[in-house]
Design an enzyme around this catalytic site. Structure first.
Site, short mmCIF file in Angstrom:
data_model
loop_
_atom_site.label_atom_id
_atom_site.label_comp_id
_atom_site.label_asym_id
_atom_site.label_seq_id
_atom_site.Cartn_x
_atom_site.Cartn_y
_atom_site.Cartn_z
N ASP A 90 -4.53 19.34 -100.24
CA ASP A 90 -3.07 19.31 -100.08
C ASP A 90 -2.44 19.30 -101.47
OD1 ASP A 90 -0.42 18.75 -99.37
OD2 ASP A 90 -1.04 17.48 -97.69
N ASP A 101 5.20 21.91 -100.79
CA ASP A 101 4.10 21.07 -100.32
C ASP A 101 3.29 21.93 -99.35
OD1 ASP A 101 2.55 19.05 -99.19
OD2 ASP A 101 4.24 17.90 -98.39
N HIS A 161 7.97 16.67 -92.69
CA HIS A 161 9.05 15.88 -93.27
C HIS A 161 10.04 16.75 -94.00
CE1 HIS A 161 6.66 16.34 -97.01
NE2 HIS A 161 5.65 16.30 -96.17
N HIS A 169 9.64 12.73 -99.01
CA HIS A 169 9.85 12.38 -97.60
C HIS A 169 11.30 11.96 -97.46
CE1 HIS A 169 5.44 11.91 -98.05
NE2 HIS A 169 5.46 12.56 -96.91
N GLU A 194 3.54 20.31 -90.97
CA GLU A 194 2.10 20.05 -91.12
C GLU A 194 1.44 19.46 -89.89
OE1 GLU A 194 1.19 17.12 -94.19
OE2 GLU A 194 3.30 16.68 -94.43
N GLU A 289 -0.50 23.34 -93.65
CA GLU A 289 0.87 22.98 -94.07
C GLU A 289 1.54 24.06 -94.90
OE1 GLU A 289 1.16 19.54 -96.66
OE2 GLU A 289 3.22 19.15 -96.03
MN MN Z 1 1.12 18.04 -98.09
MN MN Z 2 3.66 17.11 -96.55
#
Ligand code: MN
Ligand code: MN
Length: 303
Positions: A90, A101, A161, A169, A194, A289
């Site tokens: 990630d 992200d 998020h 977040h 995600e 994601e």
């Molecule tokens: Mn991530």
């Molecule tokens: Mn994330």
């Protein structure tokens, strides 16, 4: 062109962060293999991010098997990628605080391949579903249904998020199961989407593990130790409210004073720690994601 409410300059920074994050993710997809040291994977992702003109928005997460998220190597980590494992990599990149992200699951066990496919399918479903006015409740239902089609189970307490500048977040969550909520997605909002998938006989939720190797600035507190003050200044200046690794603090204070100073930052609650999230029944987990921006008639994938 995309008819959004994000100022052009900010949007271009999201685009740049997204391109770098996608490039790093694809590099990691090719690079990760059994027997490799986890710390080498983390450091490669982070150095590639910098070489491409971005900064890490958080330490590269390499979460193995039942670890669903939030494992990054501590300094001197000797952990290696086990044989027949399922590995979530990630990656977070920011350009002037605008964050992308993204994650990929690399699988060395044919038995778990279906988890990876289900996570990728669910992500595709999520992207097709997202549009202005969509309720968070029906988003969760769509993701859940997609995962069930594969005969598998979503992780119910991990969510996508909302993202805002220097905030990973922010605001709304995008659940991977039906969730009673009045909240709706709006044009111009940025989200990390995600889905997390596990096997049907798993608990289907994560618990906090004992280890924590990711931290972030929480609040300015009065501190006794001068090195603790120095560390906190460094963290606030360099990472603001974004997560970081102890690996990034090496040259900040003399090595022999580091542990005491860092402990004071934790005990004073100047920093917060993110524990590793472990599937409650110890079953393997896959993740996919992307970061997207909500447009007039759908969403635009940045990563
Ligand atoms: Mn991530
Ligand atoms: Mn994330």
């Amino acid at each position: 062109m995309l008819a959004m409410t994000i100022p052009e300059e900010a949007f271009q920074k999201y685009v740049k962060a997204g391109r770098i994050a996608a490039k790093v993710r694809e590099h990691m997809r090719q690079m990760v293999s059994e027997g490799m040291h986890v710390i080498d994977i983390c450091e490669k992702a982070e150095s590639l991010t910098r070489e491409n003109g971005g900064k890490p928005a958080f330490p590269c997460n390499v979460s193995i098997n039942e670890a669903a998220a939030h494992y990054t190597s501590p300094p001197g980590d000797e952990k290696v990628i086990p044989e027949k494992s399922i590995v979530k990599v990630d990656v977070g990149v920011h350009v002037d605080g605008y964050i992308a992200d993204t994650a990929v699951t690399v699988c060395f066990n044919p038995e778990y391949e279906n988890l990876v496919r289900a996570a990728e399918d669910a992500l595709e479903t999520a992207i097709k579903t997202l549009r202005p006015g969509l309720s968070v409740a029906s988003f969760g239902s769509a993701v859940q249904k997609s995962i069930k089609t594969h005969g598998l189970k979503p992780i119910s307490n991990l969510t996508g998020h909302q993202i805002s500048r220097y905030s990973l977040h922010a605001g709304k969550a995008l659940p991977n199961v039906f969730h009673l909520s009045m909240s709706r997605v709006q044009i111009g909002e940025v989200f990390a989407v995600e889905p997390f998938v596990t096997v049907p006989d798993a608990a289907g939720k994560v618990i906090r593990g004992k280890e924590a190797h990711i931290f972030r600035f929480r609040k300015r507190k009065s501190l006794k130790n001068d090195y603790a003050k120095q560390l906190l200044n460094y963290v606030e200046k360099n990472f603001r409210t974004l997560p970081f690794s102890k690996r990034w603090l090496k040259e900040c204070v003399p090595a022999r004073y580091f542990s005491t100073a860092f402990l004071e930052l934790l005990s004073s609650k100047s920093l917060m720690a993110y524990p590793v999230f472990i599937e409650a029944s110890g079953k393997p987990v896959a993740q996919a994601e992307h970061t997207v921006v909500i447009t007039k008639d759908g969403c635009h994938v940045l990563t």
